[in-house]
Write a protein that holds these residues in place. Structure first.
Motif, PDB file in Angstrom:
ATOM      1  N   SER A 330      -6.080  13.991 -21.812  1.00  0.00           N
ATOM      2  CA  SER A 330      -4.806  14.639 -22.108  1.00  0.00           C
ATOM      3  C   SER A 330      -5.038  15.917 -22.909  1.00  0.00           C
ATOM      4  O   SER A 330      -6.057  16.062 -23.596  1.00  0.00           O
ATOM      5  CB  SER A 330      -3.900  13.683 -22.916  1.00  0.00           C
ATOM      6  N   PRO A 331      -4.100  16.859 -22.861  1.00  0.00           N
ATOM      7  CA  PRO A 331      -4.224  18.070 -23.683  1.00  0.00           C
ATOM      8  C   PRO A 331      -4.251  17.729 -25.167  1.00  0.00           C
ATOM      9  O   PRO A 331      -3.694  16.720 -25.608  1.00  0.00           O
ATOM     10  CB  PRO A 331      -2.960  18.861 -23.322  1.00  0.00           C
ATOM     11  N   ALA A 332      -4.892  18.590 -25.941  1.00  0.00           N
ATOM     12  CA  ALA A 332      -5.062  18.327 -27.366  1.00  0.00           C
ATOM     13  C   ALA A 332      -3.736  18.285 -28.115  1.00  0.00           C
ATOM     14  O   ALA A 332      -3.646  17.661 -29.178  1.00  0.00           O
ATOM     15  CB  ALA A 332      -5.981  19.388 -27.976  1.00  0.00           C
ATOM     16  N   ARG A 333      -2.710  18.924 -27.588  1.00  0.00           N
ATOM     17  CA  ARG A 333      -1.442  18.971 -28.322  1.00  0.00           C
ATOM     18  C   ARG A 333      -0.637  17.678 -28.234  1.00  0.00           C
ATOM     19  O   ARG A 333       0.369  17.525 -28.929  1.00  0.00           O
ATOM     20  CB  ARG A 333      -0.583  20.121 -27.805  1.00  0.00           C
ATOM     21  N   ILE A 334      -1.046  16.747 -27.379  1.00  0.00           N
ATOM     22  CA  ILE A 334      -0.348  15.466 -27.292  1.00  0.00           C
ATOM     23  C   ILE A 334      -0.589  14.681 -28.576  1.00  0.00           C
ATOM     24  O   ILE A 334      -1.722  14.500 -29.011  1.00  0.00           O
ATOM     25  CB  ILE A 334      -0.830  14.660 -26.075  1.00  0.00           C
ATOM     26  N   ARG A 335       0.484  14.188 -29.194  1.00  0.00           N
ATOM     27  CA  ARG A 335       0.377  13.496 -30.474  1.00  0.00           C
ATOM     28  C   ARG A 335       0.074  12.007 -30.278  1.00  0.00           C
ATOM     29  O   ARG A 335       0.202  11.470 -29.182  1.00  0.00           O
ATOM     30  CB  ARG A 335       1.670  13.678 -31.264  1.00  0.00           C
ATOM     31  N   LEU A 336      -0.286  11.367 -31.395  1.00  0.00           N
ATOM     32  CA  LEU A 336      -0.658   9.954 -31.319  1.00  0.00           C
ATOM     33  C   LEU A 336       0.495   9.095 -30.819  1.00  0.00           C
ATOM     34  O   LEU A 336       0.297   8.198 -29.984  1.00  0.00           O
ATOM     35  CB  LEU A 336      -1.125   9.468 -32.694  1.00  0.00           C
ATOM     36  N   TRP A 337       1.701   9.324 -31.327  1.00  0.00           N
ATOM     37  CA  TRP A 337       2.817   8.492 -30.902  1.00  0.00           C
ATOM     38  C   TRP A 337       3.135   8.704 -29.422  1.00  0.00           C
ATOM     39  O   TRP A 337       3.606   7.783 -28.743  1.00  0.00           O
ATOM     40  CB  TRP A 337       4.056   8.778 -31.756  1.00  0.00           C
ATOM     41  N   GLN A 338       2.840   9.913 -28.911  1.00  0.00           N
ATOM     42  CA  GLN A 338       3.052  10.159 -27.486  1.00  0.00           C
ATOM     43  C   GLN A 338       2.042   9.400 -26.637  1.00  0.00           C
ATOM     44  O   GLN A 338       2.385   8.852 -25.580  1.00  0.00           O
ATOM     45  CB  GLN A 338       2.978  11.661 -27.200  1.00  0.00           C
ATOM     46  N   HIS A 339       0.775   9.354 -27.092  1.00  0.00           N
ATOM     47  CA  HIS A 339      -0.216   8.537 -26.386  1.00  0.00           C
ATOM     48  C   HIS A 339       0.250   7.082 -26.334  1.00  0.00           C
ATOM     49  O   HIS A 339       0.132   6.415 -25.295  1.00  0.00           O
ATOM     50  CB  HIS A 339      -1.570   8.610 -27.103  1.00  0.00           C
ATOM     51  N   ALA A 340       0.772   6.590 -27.462  1.00  0.00           N
ATOM     52  CA  ALA A 340       1.221   5.195 -27.526  1.00  0.00           C
ATOM     53  C   ALA A 340       2.367   4.946 -26.553  1.00  0.00           C
ATOM     54  O   ALA A 340       2.370   3.949 -25.812  1.00  0.00           O
ATOM     55  CB  ALA A 340       1.636   4.850 -28.956  1.00  0.00           C
ATOM     56  N   VAL A 341       3.335   5.853 -26.528  1.00  0.00           N
ATOM     57  CA  VAL A 341       4.489   5.677 -25.637  1.00  0.00           C
ATOM     58  C   VAL A 341       4.067   5.778 -24.180  1.00  0.00           C
ATOM     59  O   VAL A 341       4.510   4.991 -23.328  1.00  0.00           O
ATOM     60  CB  VAL A 341       5.574   6.708 -25.972  1.00  0.00           C
ATOM     61  N   HIS A 342       3.213   6.754 -23.863  1.00  0.00           N
ATOM     62  CA  HIS A 342       2.779   6.930 -22.475  1.00  0.00           C
ATOM     63  C   HIS A 342       2.083   5.672 -21.956  1.00  0.00           C
ATOM     64  O   HIS A 342       2.368   5.203 -20.850  1.00  0.00           O
ATOM     65  CB  HIS A 342       1.828   8.122 -22.368  1.00  0.00           C
ATOM     66  N   LEU A 343       1.164   5.100 -22.759  1.00  0.00           N
ATOM     67  CA  LEU A 343       0.444   3.914 -22.290  1.00  0.00           C
ATOM     68  C   LEU A 343       1.361   2.698 -22.267  1.00  0.00           C
ATOM     69  O   LEU A 343       1.218   1.821 -21.394  1.00  0.00           O
ATOM     70  CB  LEU A 343      -0.774   3.653 -23.168  1.00  0.00           C
ATOM     71  N   ALA A 344       2.312   2.623 -23.201  1.00  0.00           N
ATOM     72  CA  ALA A 344       3.241   1.494 -23.207  1.00  0.00           C
ATOM     73  C   ALA A 344       4.082   1.478 -21.937  1.00  0.00           C
ATOM     74  O   ALA A 344       4.252   0.423 -21.308  1.00  0.00           O
ATOM     75  CB  ALA A 344       4.145   1.570 -24.442  1.00  0.00           C
ATOM     76  N   VAL A 345       4.606   2.625 -21.551  1.00  0.00           N
ATOM     77  CA  VAL A 345       5.417   2.696 -20.331  1.00  0.00           C
ATOM     78  C   VAL A 345       4.554   2.376 -19.111  1.00  0.00           C
ATOM     79  O   VAL A 345       4.967   1.621 -18.221  1.00  0.00           O
ATOM     80  CB  VAL A 345       6.067   4.085 -20.201  1.00  0.00           C
ATOM     81  N   ALA A 346       3.347   2.952 -19.065  1.00  0.00           N
ATOM     82  CA  ALA A 346       2.476   2.735 -17.907  1.00  0.00           C
ATOM     83  C   ALA A 346       2.075   1.271 -17.782  1.00  0.00           C
ATOM     84  O   ALA A 346       2.097   0.700 -16.686  1.00  0.00           O
ATOM     85  CB  ALA A 346       1.227   3.614 -18.026  1.00  0.00           C
ATOM     86  N   LEU A 347       1.719   0.627 -18.899  1.00  0.00           N
ATOM     87  CA  LEU A 347       1.285  -0.766 -18.829  1.00  0.00           C
ATOM     88  C   LEU A 347       2.463  -1.688 -18.510  1.00  0.00           C
ATOM     89  O   LEU A 347       2.312  -2.668 -17.769  1.00  0.00           O
ATOM     90  CB  LEU A 347       0.629  -1.183 -20.143  1.00  0.00           C
ATOM     91  N   ALA A 348       3.649  -1.376 -19.042  1.00  0.00           N
ATOM     92  CA  ALA A 348       4.827  -2.181 -18.716  1.00  0.00           C
ATOM     93  C   ALA A 348       5.122  -2.112 -17.222  1.00  0.00           C
ATOM     94  O   ALA A 348       5.434  -3.136 -16.589  1.00  0.00           O
ATOM     95  CB  ALA A 348       6.031  -1.702 -19.526  1.00  0.00           C
ATOM     96  N   LEU A 349       5.016  -0.932 -16.632  1.00  0.00           N
ATOM     97  CA  LEU A 349       5.251  -0.787 -15.192  1.00  0.00           C
ATOM     98  C   LEU A 349       4.164  -1.501 -14.383  1.00  0.00           C
ATOM     99  O   LEU A 349       4.451  -2.101 -13.336  1.00  0.00           O
ATOM    100  CB  LEU A 349       5.311   0.690 -14.806  1.00  0.00           C
ATOM    101  N   ALA A 350       2.910  -1.425 -14.854  1.00  0.00           N
ATOM    102  CA  ALA A 350       1.826  -2.117 -14.152  1.00  0.00           C
ATOM    103  C   ALA A 350       2.033  -3.626 -14.188  1.00  0.00           C
ATOM    104  O   ALA A 350       1.841  -4.320 -13.175  1.00  0.00           O
ATOM    105  CB  ALA A 350       0.481  -1.748 -14.783  1.00  0.00           C
ATOM    106  N   VAL A 351       2.445  -4.169 -15.333  1.00  0.00           N
ATOM    107  CA  VAL A 351       2.703  -5.599 -15.435  1.00  0.00           C
ATOM    108  C   VAL A 351       3.888  -5.996 -14.558  1.00  0.00           C
ATOM    109  O   VAL A 351       3.880  -7.059 -13.909  1.00  0.00           O
ATOM    110  CB  VAL A 351       2.950  -5.997 -16.906  1.00  0.00           C
ATOM    111  N   LEU A 352       4.911  -5.150 -14.514  1.00  0.00           N
ATOM    112  CA  LEU A 352       6.051  -5.417 -13.633  1.00  0.00           C
ATOM    113  C   LEU A 352       5.603  -5.498 -12.180  1.00  0.00           C
ATOM    114  O   LEU A 352       6.024  -6.397 -11.431  1.00  0.00           O
ATOM    115  CB  LEU A 352       7.104  -4.317 -13.800  1.00  0.00           C
ATOM    116  N   MET A 353       4.736  -4.579 -11.762  1.00  0.00           N
ATOM    117  CA  MET A 353       4.208  -4.604 -10.399  1.00  0.00           C
ATOM    118  C   MET A 353       3.425  -5.887 -10.133  1.00  0.00           C
ATOM    119  O   MET A 353       3.578  -6.522  -9.080  1.00  0.00           O
ATOM    120  CB  MET A 353       3.315  -3.379 -10.173  1.00  0.00           C
ATOM    121  N   ILE A 354       2.606  -6.304 -11.106  1.00  0.00           N
ATOM    122  CA  ILE A 354       1.828  -7.531 -10.946  1.00  0.00           C
ATOM    123  C   ILE A 354       2.745  -8.734 -10.793  1.00  0.00           C
ATOM    124  O   ILE A 354       2.534  -9.606  -9.937  1.00  0.00           O
ATOM    125  CB  ILE A 354       0.882  -7.724 -12.146  1.00  0.00           C
TER     126      ILE A 354
END
Length: 422
Positions: A330-354
């Motif tokens: 990711s670009p350096a300007r992405i903040r820590l809380w944004q990394h957390a939110v991005h992975l949370a949404v992605a993992l929630a969607l992946a689990v939903l698919m499973i």
């Protein structure tokens, strides 16, 4: 001699020949995986030369198509049957090959217009539509049911009501879900591939979407690889080689991603009755073979064998690894809380698919003049379904934590957007 312009080259690349190659290659890989898996499972011994039609039915279910089971045992008999399962090994193989074929003509480019992408996808969709129709029409077969010896066998002979079961496909539903599956594959390919071009207006979204989407694909495939190693070790040390390879070629992601969700703390409800069984690992069959609905969770697994706690450790290690990779990409300007939110949404969607694709439901039974009452060796039931929103919520929570920690670990890594100090 004239030199072709840059604008003409994409049009030349995105022709029907390339689309046909992508579709046929994907179909061939899926058919090979399905055929070898069914062969390892013993399906070549089915009567009436039904093997090719069973392969076609497996391909239909692998892309979300509808296969209906039917039974007929005359006016004095009653049969019932049902089957809902997606052979995810076949699904994943086809998705990887078709996705790669879709992206191949687009490589080495930064931007592509929405019209160009839609036209290229439409060519593949038209050819895939023809494939779906052919598979749906070919996946039809009827079998005679062996009722064995005894009263039921005598009565079926007396009343000439030998039971038969078969399967057919719902062509409209197969076409609908098969095209939706293809659309999801092509869209995911564009989201995941770092070098795939996007329309100019969507480029600003790739910084938040692509690293997280890529992280989830890496996580899911990594779990399949871990499960593959475990399956091969099981085959080498404990035997049951044909059954193990049938699982690998037909349903390995089903088991791998089930383990992923259980490691996150999710609970699945299920039951096994009759001759149905889960070939590997054996503990699943033991826990679910009860008179009532059972819970398949980390608690029930560790009660049987404490070593199943390793599922939590594997989840933590792999999630932290993909979170670090996501933050580093990711670009350096992405903040820590944004990394957390991005992975949370992605993992929630992946689990939903499973949870949506990993459900299993199968049953059959026979009753004749009230004898047999769908019991004994003439009936069986197997089902496994998740507690959906619990699993999705746990996925989001794990994603928040892992995304934050991955961002922290990636702070010392030089990333896009950083410049040297004075």
């Amino acid at each position: 001699m004239s030199v072709p312009t840059v604008s003409a080259r994409p049009a030349a690349r995105h022709g029907w020949a390339q689309a046909l190659a992508a579709v046929l290659t994907g179909l061939a890989v899926m058919a090979l995986a399905a055929a070898l898996g069914l062969w390892a499972a013993g399906a070549t011994g089915l009567p009436d030369a039904a093997f090719p039609r069973v392969v076609a039915a497996t391909l239909v279910t692998s892309v979300g198509g509808s296969v209906d089971l039917s039974g007929n045992a005359g006016v004095l008999a009653q049969t019932r049957a049902g089957l809902t399962v997606i052979p995810l090994s076949v699904t994943v193989a086809g998705a990887l090959v078709i996705g790669a074929g879709f992206l191949r003509p687009l490589r080495h480019r930064a931007v592509a217009s929405a019209r160009e992408l839609a036209g290229w996808a439409a060519r593949i969709a038209v050819l895939w539509l023809l494939v779906l129709i052919g598979l749906a029409l070919g996946a039809r077969q009827t079998f005679a049911v062996d009722v064995g010896n005894g009263t039921l066998s005598d009565l079926t002979g007396l009343f000439d009501s030998a039971p038969r079961v078969g399967f057919t496909t719902d062509v409209p539903l197969t076409v609908l879900f098969g095209l939706l599956w293809l659309a999801g594959v092509l869209l995911l390919a564009l989201l995941v591939a770092r070098g795939a071009p996007l329309p100019g207006r969507l480029l600003r979204f790739q910084e938040s979407v692509r690293p997280a989407a890529h992280a989830m694909v890496v996580l899911l495939l990594a779990y399949v690889v871990v499960a593959l190693v475990a399956a091969l070790i099981t085959a080498a040390t404990r035997g049951h080689v044909p059954a193990t390879f049938a699982v690998i070629l037909l349903g390995l992601p089903n088991l791998a991603w089930l383990a992923l969700t259980i490691g996150l703390g999710a609970t699945w409800n299920g039951r096994v009755d009759g001759p149905f069984g889960l070939p590997m690992p054996h503990v699943l069959d033991v826990i679910l073979r009860t008179p009532h609905v059972s819970e398949l969770s980390l608690r029930s697994l560790t009660r049987y064998d404490g070593r199943w706690w390793w599922l939590v450790a594997v989840d933590a290690i792999l999630l932290l690894a993909v979170a670090f990779r996501m933050a580093a990409r990711s670009p350096a300007r992405i903040r820590l809380w944004q990394h957390a939110v991005h992975l949370a949404v992605a993992l929630a969607l992946a689990v939903l698919m499973i949870c949506l694709t990993g459900r299993i439901s199968a049953h059959y039974g026979l009753s004749l003049l009230g004898i047999g009452d769908l019991g004994g060796g003439l009936s069986g039931e197997l089902f496994l379904r998740p507690r959906l929103w619990q699993a999705v919520g746990l996925g989001a929570l794990w994603g928040l934590v892992a995304g934050f920690l991955g961002g922290l670990l990636a702070k010392g890594v030089r990333r896009r957007g950083e410049v040297d100090g004075p």
